[in-house]
Every structure is written in structure tokens, then in C-alpha cells.
Write a protein that holds these residues in place. Structure first.
Motif, PDB file in Angstrom:
ATOM      1  N   ILE A 186       0.735  -1.339   0.457  1.00 61.34           N
ATOM      2  CA  ILE A 186       0.025  -0.191   0.373  1.00 61.34           C
ATOM      3  C   ILE A 186       0.968   1.046  -0.155  1.00 61.34           C
ATOM      4  CG2 ILE A 186      -2.412  -0.813   0.952  1.00 61.34           C
ATOM      5  CD1 ILE A 186      -1.245   0.670   3.827  1.00 61.34           C
ATOM      6  N   GLY A 187       2.152   0.837   0.657  1.00 61.87           N
ATOM      7  CA  GLY A 187       3.635   2.314  -0.562  1.00 61.87           C
ATOM      8  C   GLY A 187       3.070   2.842   0.905  1.00 61.87           C
TER       9      GLY A 187
ATOM     10  N   ARG B 124       5.040   5.958  -1.012  1.00 63.22           N
ATOM     11  CA  ARG B 124       4.871   6.469  -1.722  1.00 63.22           C
ATOM     12  C   ARG B 124       3.416   7.300  -1.185  1.00 63.22           C
ATOM     13  NH1 ARG B 124       6.547   2.918  -6.013  1.00 63.22           N
ATOM     14  NH2 ARG B 124       6.861   0.759  -4.639  1.00 63.22           N
ATOM     15  N   THR B 125       3.103   9.127  -1.715  1.00 62.65           N
ATOM     16  CA  THR B 125       2.074   9.244  -0.905  1.00 62.65           C
ATOM     17  C   THR B 125       0.900   9.265  -1.902  1.00 62.65           C
ATOM     18  OG1 THR B 125       3.134  10.847  -2.929  1.00 62.65           O
ATOM     19  CG2 THR B 125       3.685  11.711  -0.707  1.00 62.65           C
TER      20      THR B 125
END
Lengths: 259, 307
Positions: free
Chosen positions: A253-254, A258-259
Motif C-alpha cells: 500500500i506504499g 509512496r504518497t
């Protein structure tokens, strides 16, 4: 480049190499301190205080605490390696080198965990070498000893990885070691057998998962344990599976990356 | 091989704080293009690049790199991409050669294969002498070049540069321009975002202007620049110019004794202006555009969108 499998294999080797070089370059910070700490433990707790305590289950106090001290060194450094490596790569943003490349999440996880395990095991080796001057090094079951050390190392490497994913600042990477790991490790029976605890505290001590790791390793080295080895081994395996699943879930899901 | 290097369909992004960064953008960039993605700060350029390179999660939409859907086969899609990010993002405690060969490894290129390739790249970008140094010891311009070398080590077909010359001096910028042109001429598709509009005008074949998460313009650079109906020039004269100087049907602005600002419409030309001045006994020593043509159009478009 080539097939996905080939890409992942080369990428895995690259991450591991990078991780090993990272902690090897700073060996004075990563490999020497645990030797000094353990020598102090052997001198103070083993020789000075241990002589007054006497033998525990026919082992000298120094020999009795050695498996716990060894495990503490291995898991602390496995944890520290992944949490610091991951968090620093986030902080300086070079984690993006991995994120933009065709590396699968399981390869990233395996690379970081292997780095943590290699550091944990390296520390384990230097601690064992240093211990030769202070303890009678005995092994009851070498296979079990290696498996317990390895699985404990993977377990805490994954804990460090999770901590690294969630960490937003430098303080965050110290919260779990300070407030959870250290108390649980010290209360997990490094310096005592739970049979020495009074009444209800024996039951409470059994909630501590680190107790099972220490006893599994103590059994593999000295042949004595406070808990069932089957239960201890099952708990170690179960925690490994749960943590691997959590790490992969949060990577997918990052989380924190990751944004 | 798909003829489009990049296809973006209806891409949207809403951040967790509710900010809508992209409102369904569409783009198609052909193979071999040198493409400028321009926009003011906060327009959505870096978000778009972040999504293409998977640093940012999209909210909806599709992206194909050389025909490969990044949602279906991201491993293959990513092998085609090289990214030069806006911010310096390498491990400053690693030697330069390690940074390059590690990046190759992440793309499945072994060290044995990467080492000679790294040598070529570092020599090309004037970094070979520094290969054993820690990257923290490099100057800003060298760090920028290192990021280009890192992005190219796996020979990507699509190179994305997010403000690659920000903060670089003129010499470094020229060196980068030459190298990027060389790469493009040799088949690498390039997407460039930059705040130096003359850089985009000088290098790029096609252009998209993005603002407020929407594509305002997407055309060839030539067509886009042809929209400019008037160009302003600054003329430097040999002779002293009177403040009262006038020319029929020309709007002159006398800046100082030797400098004139003049607007040239598309149905006029600079030769006739120079002739007109010559008749008045004034020789033009040199001239330049007051602003770059692209800058002029860019500002008009963005201002209009702001209104």
C-alpha cells in the motif's frame, strides 16, 4: 536485464551488497560496541555479581546468561540495521532509487531483511569470539541454535523494517527499541530463570514473546529451558509469518514510501 | 514496439489532504520525441512524473509505457524508464561508481555489465575522475550530472527529467543540453520539465502546458510558437537615438540613447524595421528578443487560466 526473475535476483544481490557495505564501512560503530558491551556484562554480571549468585541448574551464572546476551546482541543489531538503513534512505530520499526501479516489493523486503540478518549474525560471531575468554561455550543442539538465531534475526529485522516504514522523524526510530524492545528483552529472562520469579510474575512473564526466543536459544546451547521448545519454536515461526505479511502489506500500500 | 512512448488516459490524483492535483489529464508522447511538460509551481508536473514512475499513487486513469500498462506489468514498464528527479536523492556517503552500479543492479543489470557502461557514461559527463569520491564532495553541477548518469545506466527508452538544470551554471547547462540532444538523436524519448523556458524552446519538439492539474495546451513547439502574433525586440543602435524618434505605423519605446524596444507583428518583419531606421540614419548594432517567445505565450496562457 532479462526475465522478471533475473531482474529480481540481481536487484536482491545489489540491495544485500549495499547493506553489507553500509554497515561494514562503519564497523567501529556496528561491530565493536556489542563486543565491549558484552565483555562488560561478562565481567560485571558474570564474574562480580555471578559469583555471589552461584550456579543455576548446574551452570555458572556467566554461562547461564550468555545465550540471552548473545540473542540480545543479535536481535538488537538486526533491528537497528533495517530501521536505520530504511529510515535514512527515506530521509535522504535515495529510497526512490528502489521505488522507481522494477523491483518487486518482496525483493525490497528480502534485501533489507538479509542485510539485517547478516549484521545480526556478524555481531553474533564477534560476541561468541569475545565470550571465549569468559564463558564455557557449550552447544546442546547446533542445528536448533542456528535456526533460532536465524529466525530471531529475521523477526527483528522485520520489526525494524516496519518501524522504518512508519517512522516520520529520528525520534520515531528510537521509540520501539527504547520503550518496547529493551524492557521486554531484559524481562525476557536473560539474567534469570522465570522459576526465580514470585507467583503471578511467572504467569505474566509468559506473555513476553522474547522469553520464548531466549529460552529456545538457551535450550539449544545449554539444554535447559523454562518453556516448551515446541511452543517456543511455534511462536518464533508464527511471529515471523505475521511480520512478513505485515511488511509486505504495508509495502504494497506504499505506507511511508509512496504518497 | 508501440510507436507511443507514453500514453496517459484520464489521469487523476487527489492527495489524502483533499488536494486535487490532477483533473483527468490526457497525453500521448510518440517514440523519439523531445517533449516539454511545462507549468508553474504546483501545476501538477511533478505529480504526473511521480505517478508515471510510481513514486506517487494515482487516484484513477491509465498509463502505458511503450504499450505496457503500468498496472498490469510494472516490472517491464519500468525497465523502459529512466528518471532524473528534481531533488538530489542519492546516498551522499556512497562513492559515485557505487551509486551508478547499484542503480544498474536495481534494474537487473549485473555489476560486470554495468561497470564498463558506467565508465562510458561518467566519461561522457566529465565525472570519471571523480568516480571513487563520495558524492557529497561533488559540486551542485556535478551532482546534477551524476543523476543523469544514474538514470541512463540501464539504457532507458524513455528518459524523464524533472528540472535537470535547476541551479546549474551556464557551462553545465550547455553540456547537459548537448548531451540530451545527443541522446534524443540516438533514439531516446525525452520528457523535460523546466522553469527555464528558453531551455524547452531550444530543445523540445512538442510541448504541453499544465496548470491547476489540467492540460491547457498540447501541440508541437512550432505550432505553439506560431500563436505569438507580436514579438518584442530590443535593438541596440550605433547612433544616438532621439527621445522623439517615431516611425510610421511602428510603436517605438526609446529606453535610452542607444536602446529601442519595438513590437513586430506577424505580418511585418525585422528587415523592414532595420531599413526604416537606416533611412533615419540609425544603424542597428545588435538585437534580441525582449522575452523568449515561449515565455510570452506561457505567461499569457497561465494568466488566462488564472482568471
Amino acid at each position: 536485464m532479462g526475465s522478471n526473475l533475473n531482474i529480481q535476483a540481481v536487484a536482491y544481490k545489489t540491495i544485500v551488497r549495499k547493506e553489507v557495505l553500509r554497515f561494514s564501512r562503519i564497523w567501529k560503530q556496528t561491530l565493536i560496541p556489542p563486543v565491549i558491551t558484552n565483555i562488560l556484562y561478562f565481567i560485571i554480571f558474570g564474574n562480580l555479581i555471578g559469583d555471589r549468585i552461584g550456579e543455576i541448574e548446574s551452570f555458572s551464572y556467566t554461562d547461564f546468561i550468555f545465550p540471552g546476551l548473545l540473542l540480545m546482541s543479535v536481535i538488537t543489531h538486526s533491528y537497528t540495521n533495517t530501521v536505520s538503513s530504511l529510515y535514512i534512505s527515506k530521509y535522504h530520499r535515495y529510497i526512490e532509487e528502489l521505488l522507481v526501479s522494477p523491483i518487486q516489493n518482496y525483493t525490497i523486503l528480502a534485501g533489507f531483511i538479509t542485510g539485517g540478518v547478516i549484521r545480526g549474525l556478524s555481531v553474533g560471531v564477534v560476541v561468541i569470539l569475545a565470550a571465549q575468554f569468559f564463558v564455557t561455550f557449550t552447544v546442546h543442539n547446533i542445528f536448533l541454535m542456528l535456526v533460532v538465531i536465524f529466525l530471531s534475526s529475521t523477526l527483528f529485522s522485520m520489526c525494524g523494517f516496519l518501524n522504518g516504514l512508519f517512522a516520520n522523524d529520528w525520534d520515531d526510530i528510537n521509540v520501539i527499541p527504547t520503550f518496547i524492545m529493551t524492557p521486554l528483552t531484559y524481562l525476557g529472562g536473560i539474567f534469570f530463570s522465570i522459576s526465580m520469579l514470585p507467583g503471578i510474575w511467572q504467569e505474566i512473564a509468559l506473555i513476553n514473546p522474547i522469553l520464548y526466543l531466549i529460552n529456545a536459544l538457551r535450550f539449544s546451547m545449554l539444554g535447559i529451558t523454562d518453556v516448551s521448545i515446541m511452543i517456543a519454536f511455534s511462536i518464533i515461526l508464527l511471529f515471523n509469518i505475521v511480520l512478513a505479511s505485515l511488511c509486505l502489506y504495508f509495502l504494497n500500500i506504499g505506507k511511508g514510501l509512496r504518497t | 514496439m508501440d510507436s507511443s512512448a507514453l500514453v496517459i488516459n484520464n489521469l487523476t490524483k487527489t492527495y489524502s489532504n483533499g488536494l486535487k492535483a490532477l483533473h483527468g489529464i490526457n497525453l500521448e508522447i510518440p517514440h523519439g520525441d523531445f517533449f516539454a511538460l511545462l507549468g508553474p509551481n504546483g501545476a501538477g508536473k511533478s505529480t504526473t512524473i511521480g505517478i508515471i514512475t510510481s513514486l506517487i499513487k494515482k487516484t484513477s486513469g491509465d498509463i502505458k509505457i511503450y504499450g505496457i500498462d503500468i498496472d498490469k506489468d510494472f516490472v517491464k514498464a519500468k525497465t523502459y524508464i529512466g528518471l532524473v528527479p528534481q531533488e538530489i536523492n542519492f546516498n551522499t556517503f556512497e562513492p559515485i561508481s557505487e551509486i551508478i552500479t547499484n542503480q544498474a543492479g536495481y534494474y537487473g543489470v549485473t555489476r560486470e555489465v554495468a561497470l564498463p557502461e558506467a565508465e562510458k557514461l561518467l566519461k561522457k559527463l566529465n565525472l570519471w575522475d571523480k568516480r571513487d569520491q563520495y558524492s557529497r564532495n561533488l559540486s551542485g553541477g556535478m551532482q546534477r550530472r551524476l543523476m543523469v548518469a544514474r538514470a541512463l545506466i540501464h539504457k532507458p527508452k524513455l528518459l524523464i527529467l524533472d528540472e535537470p538544470t535547476a541551479g546549474a551554471d551556464v557551462e553545465v547547462r550547455r553540456l547537459m543540453w548537448d548531451y540530451l540532444k545527443f541522446l534524443n538523436e540516438n533514439g531516446t524519448t525525452i520528457i523535460l520539465t523546466t522553469h527555464y523556458l528558453e531551455e524547452a524552446e531550444h530543445l523540445c519538439k512538442n510541448i504541453a502546458i499544465i496548470d491547476d492539474g489540467k492540460i491547457l495546451e498540447n501541440s508541437s513547439m512550432k505550432n505553439f510558437l506560431s500563436q505569438l502574433k507580436n514579438e518584442k525586440f530590443i535593438l541596440y543602435t550605433q547612433e544616438k537615438v532621439s527621445k522623439n524618434l517615431t516611425l510610421e505605423s511602428r510603436n517605438l519605446n526609446i529606453i535610452d540613447d542607444h536602446t529601442i524596444e519595438v513590437s513586430i507583428s506577424e505580418d511585418s518583419d525585422i528587415n523592414s524595421l532595420i531599413q526604416d531606421l537606416s533611412i533615419k540614419g540609425i544603424k542597428v548594432k545588435s538585437l534580441k528578443n525582449k522575452t523568449s517567445r515561449l515565455e510570452e505565450l506561457f505567461m499569457r496562457l497561465v494568466d488566462k487560466n488564472g482568471k
